[in-house]
Design a protein around this motif. Structure first.
Motif, PDB file in Angstrom:
ATOM      1  N   ALA A   1       0.831  -1.210   0.000  1.00 28.67           N
ATOM      2  CA  ALA A   1       0.000   0.000   0.000  1.00 28.67           C
ATOM      3  C   ALA A   1       0.862   1.256   0.000  1.00 28.67           C
ATOM      4  CB  ALA A   1      -0.942  -0.004   1.206  1.00 28.67           C
ATOM      5  N   TRP A   2       1.988   1.238   0.698  1.00 29.90           N
ATOM      6  CA  TRP A   2       2.860   2.406   0.782  1.00 29.90           C
ATOM      7  C   TRP A   2       3.383   2.826  -0.596  1.00 29.90           C
ATOM      8  CZ3 TRP A   2       4.527   5.277   5.079  1.00 29.90           C
ATOM      9  CH2 TRP A   2       4.029   4.824   6.312  1.00 29.90           C
ATOM     10  N   ALA A   3       3.543   1.876  -1.498  1.00 29.13           N
ATOM     11  CA  ALA A   3       4.109   2.155  -2.819  1.00 29.13           C
ATOM     12  C   ALA A   3       3.043   2.478  -3.868  1.00 29.13           C
ATOM     13  CB  ALA A   3       4.939   0.961  -3.279  1.00 29.13           C
ATOM     14  N   ARG A   4       1.791   2.329  -3.552  1.00 26.75           N
ATOM     15  CA  ARG A   4       0.746   2.594  -4.538  1.00 26.75           C
ATOM     16  C   ARG A   4       0.768   4.054  -4.976  1.00 26.75           C
ATOM     17  NH1 ARG A   4      -3.023  -1.265  -1.619  1.00 26.75           N
ATOM     18  NH2 ARG A   4      -2.723  -3.141  -2.853  1.00 26.75           N
ATOM     19  N   ARG A   5       0.414   4.238  -6.237  1.00 30.24           N
ATOM     20  CA  ARG A   5       0.417   5.570  -6.841  1.00 30.24           C
ATOM     21  C   ARG A   5      -0.990   5.996  -7.214  1.00 30.24           C
ATOM     22  NH1 ARG A   5       5.332   7.289  -8.379  1.00 30.24           N
ATOM     23  NH2 ARG A   5       7.014   5.790  -8.170  1.00 30.24           N
ATOM     24  N   GLY A   6      -1.219   7.277  -7.093  1.00 27.03           N
ATOM     25  CA  GLY A   6      -2.482   7.851  -7.512  1.00 27.03           C
ATOM     26  C   GLY A   6      -2.250   9.268  -7.993  1.00 27.03           C
ATOM     27  N   VAL A   7      -3.325   9.898  -8.423  1.00 26.32           N
ATOM     28  CA  VAL A   7      -3.235  11.274  -8.922  1.00 26.32           C
ATOM     29  C   VAL A   7      -4.083  12.172  -8.031  1.00 26.32           C
ATOM     30  CG1 VAL A   7      -3.707  12.816 -10.863  1.00 26.32           C
ATOM     31  CG2 VAL A   7      -2.808  10.510 -11.281  1.00 26.32           C
ATOM     32  N   ALA A   8      -3.445  13.200  -7.510  1.00 28.09           N
ATOM     33  CA  ALA A   8      -4.120  14.199  -6.678  1.00 28.09           C
ATOM     34  C   ALA A   8      -3.672  15.570  -7.146  1.00 28.09           C
ATOM     35  CB  ALA A   8      -3.781  13.993  -5.206  1.00 28.09           C
ATOM     36  N   ASN A   9      -4.632  16.438  -7.399  1.00 21.86           N
ATOM     37  CA  ASN A   9      -4.335  17.791  -7.865  1.00 21.86           C
ATOM     38  C   ASN A   9      -3.462  17.764  -9.124  1.00 21.86           C
ATOM     39  OD1 ASN A   9      -4.604  20.576  -7.721  1.00 21.86           O
ATOM     40  ND2 ASN A   9      -2.799  20.829  -6.420  1.00 21.86           N
ATOM     41  N   LYS A  10      -3.767  16.792 -10.004  1.00 23.83           N
ATOM     42  CA  LYS A  10      -3.093  16.622 -11.307  1.00 23.83           C
ATOM     43  C   LYS A  10      -1.635  16.189 -11.177  1.00 23.83           C
ATOM     44  CE  LYS A  10      -6.185  19.923 -13.434  1.00 23.83           C
ATOM     45  NZ  LYS A  10      -6.348  21.231 -14.038  1.00 23.83           N
TER      46      LYS A  10
ATOM     47  N   THR B   1       2.670   8.942  -4.348  1.00 23.08           N
ATOM     48  CA  THR B   1       2.537   7.663  -3.661  1.00 23.08           C
ATOM     49  C   THR B   1       2.004   7.887  -2.253  1.00 23.08           C
ATOM     50  OG1 THR B   1       4.771   7.709  -2.730  1.00 23.08           O
ATOM     51  CG2 THR B   1       4.512   6.665  -4.917  1.00 23.08           C
ATOM     52  N   VAL B   2       1.534   6.819  -1.661  1.00 19.88           N
ATOM     53  CA  VAL B   2       1.081   6.876  -0.268  1.00 19.88           C
ATOM     54  C   VAL B   2       2.253   7.272   0.623  1.00 19.88           C
ATOM     55  CG1 VAL B   2       0.132   5.504   1.632  1.00 19.88           C
ATOM     56  CG2 VAL B   2      -0.777   5.234  -0.696  1.00 19.88           C
ATOM     57  N   ARG B   3       3.428   6.725   0.344  1.00 18.23           N
ATOM     58  CA  ARG B   3       4.630   7.066   1.118  1.00 18.23           C
ATOM     59  C   ARG B   3       4.940   8.554   1.008  1.00 18.23           C
ATOM     60  NH1 ARG B   3       7.572   3.244  -0.273  1.00 18.23           N
ATOM     61  NH2 ARG B   3       7.763   2.174   1.704  1.00 18.23           N
ATOM     62  N   ALA B   4       4.866   9.092  -0.191  1.00 24.19           N
ATOM     63  CA  ALA B   4       5.149  10.518  -0.384  1.00 24.19           C
ATOM     64  C   ALA B   4       4.158  11.378   0.387  1.00 24.19           C
ATOM     65  CB  ALA B   4       5.114  10.869  -1.864  1.00 24.19           C
ATOM     66  N   LEU B   5       2.900  10.964   0.415  1.00 28.75           N
ATOM     67  CA  LEU B   5       1.902  11.720   1.166  1.00 28.75           C
ATOM     68  C   LEU B   5       2.231  11.745   2.655  1.00 28.75           C
ATOM     69  CD1 LEU B   5      -1.296  10.664  -0.769  1.00 28.75           C
ATOM     70  CD2 LEU B   5      -0.441  13.009  -0.508  1.00 28.75           C
ATOM     71  N   ALA B   6       2.787  10.656   3.181  1.00 28.94           N
ATOM     72  CA  ALA B   6       3.200  10.643   4.597  1.00 28.94           C
ATOM     73  C   ALA B   6       4.253  11.719   4.845  1.00 28.94           C
ATOM     74  CB  ALA B   6       3.728   9.270   4.992  1.00 28.94           C
ATOM     75  N   TYR B   7       5.217  11.822   3.945  1.00 22.94           N
ATOM     76  CA  TYR B   7       6.260  12.841   4.085  1.00 22.94           C
ATOM     77  C   TYR B   7       5.695  14.245   3.907  1.00 22.94           C
ATOM     78  CZ  TYR B   7      10.060   9.475   4.322  1.00 22.94           C
ATOM     79  OH  TYR B   7      10.903   8.488   4.724  1.00 22.94           O
ATOM     80  N   ILE B   8       4.772  14.405   2.981  1.00 25.52           N
ATOM     81  CA  ILE B   8       4.160  15.713   2.755  1.00 25.52           C
ATOM     82  C   ILE B   8       3.381  16.153   3.995  1.00 25.52           C
ATOM     83  CG2 ILE B   8       2.389  16.929   1.426  1.00 25.52           C
ATOM     84  CD1 ILE B   8       3.323  15.157  -1.005  1.00 25.52           C
ATOM     85  N   ILE B   9       2.619  15.227   4.568  1.00 24.62           N
ATOM     86  CA  ILE B   9       1.842  15.541   5.775  1.00 24.62           C
ATOM     87  C   ILE B   9       2.764  15.983   6.905  1.00 24.62           C
ATOM     88  CG2 ILE B   9       0.428  14.509   7.611  1.00 24.62           C
ATOM     89  CD1 ILE B   9      -0.804  12.720   5.317  1.00 24.62           C
ATOM     90  N   ALA B  10       3.802  15.208   7.147  1.00 27.04           N
ATOM     91  CA  ALA B  10       4.733  15.539   8.231  1.00 27.04           C
ATOM     92  C   ALA B  10       5.467  16.847   7.949  1.00 27.04           C
ATOM     93  CB  ALA B  10       5.730  14.399   8.428  1.00 27.04           C
ATOM     94  N   GLY B  11       5.921  17.033   6.715  1.00 24.79           N
ATOM     95  CA  GLY B  11       6.657  18.238   6.355  1.00 24.79           C
ATOM     96  C   GLY B  11       5.796  19.490   6.420  1.00 24.79           C
ATOM     97  N   HIS B  12       4.546  19.359   6.045  1.00 24.16           N
ATOM     98  CA  HIS B  12       3.632  20.502   6.089  1.00 24.16           C
ATOM     99  C   HIS B  12       3.452  20.990   7.524  1.00 24.16           C
ATOM    100  CE1 HIS B  12      -0.454  22.362   6.121  1.00 24.16           C
ATOM    101  NE2 HIS B  12       0.075  23.005   5.091  1.00 24.16           N
ATOM    102  N   GLU B  13       3.254  20.045   8.434  1.00 22.09           N
ATOM    103  CA  GLU B  13       3.095  20.415   9.841  1.00 22.09           C
ATOM    104  C   GLU B  13       4.369  21.058  10.383  1.00 22.09           C
ATOM    105  OE1 GLU B  13       3.621  19.862  14.114  1.00 22.09           O
ATOM    106  OE2 GLU B  13       4.457  18.429  12.693  1.00 22.09           O
TER     107      GLU B  13
END
Length: 119
Positions: free
Chosen positions: A76-85, A89-101
């Protein structure tokens, strides 16, 4: 944006990005639209709430985010999707969430905490 708006923004953004992670982790390939963060802040009513209340809400959202990620299998961590064009990956979103905070935490510390008198 004041301190309450920043905390509300962090919480809303974490919700949106965690929702994206959930959908992608579950192999939902439907592209997801972006969101207008300024409208979320404008309509969030954050100035009508106490900072303590907003912080408590953020803690609850963060705990939900952690629970989601802790329950994910390796694939699941490696799955890819498209958000905001953009592909993500799910993994990248974890880093984005943490980095944003962390980014906004630094702003709060630099902009608002120096103004608080120290005993």
């Amino acid at each position: 944006m004041d301190g309450q708006g920043v905390v509300g923004h962090i919480t809303d953004t974490e919700r949106v990005f965690t929702y994206r992670a959930l959908r992608i982790a579950r192999a939902d390939t439907t592209p997801m639209e972006g969101f207008e963060q300024d409208d979320y802040v404008k309509n969030g009513g954050f100035n009508d709430r106490t900072l303590a209340d907003l912080t408590d809400e953020f803690d609850q959202v963060r705990n939900a985010t952690l629970a989601l990620y802790q329950g994910l299998g390796g694939e699941a961590w490696a799955r890819r999707g498209v958000a905001n064009k953009n592909e993500v990956t799910v993994r990248a979103l974890a880093y984005i969430i943490a980095g944003h905070e962390l980014h906004h935490r630094r702003i709060l510390e630099e902009k608002y905490l120096p103004a608080i008198p120290r005993a």
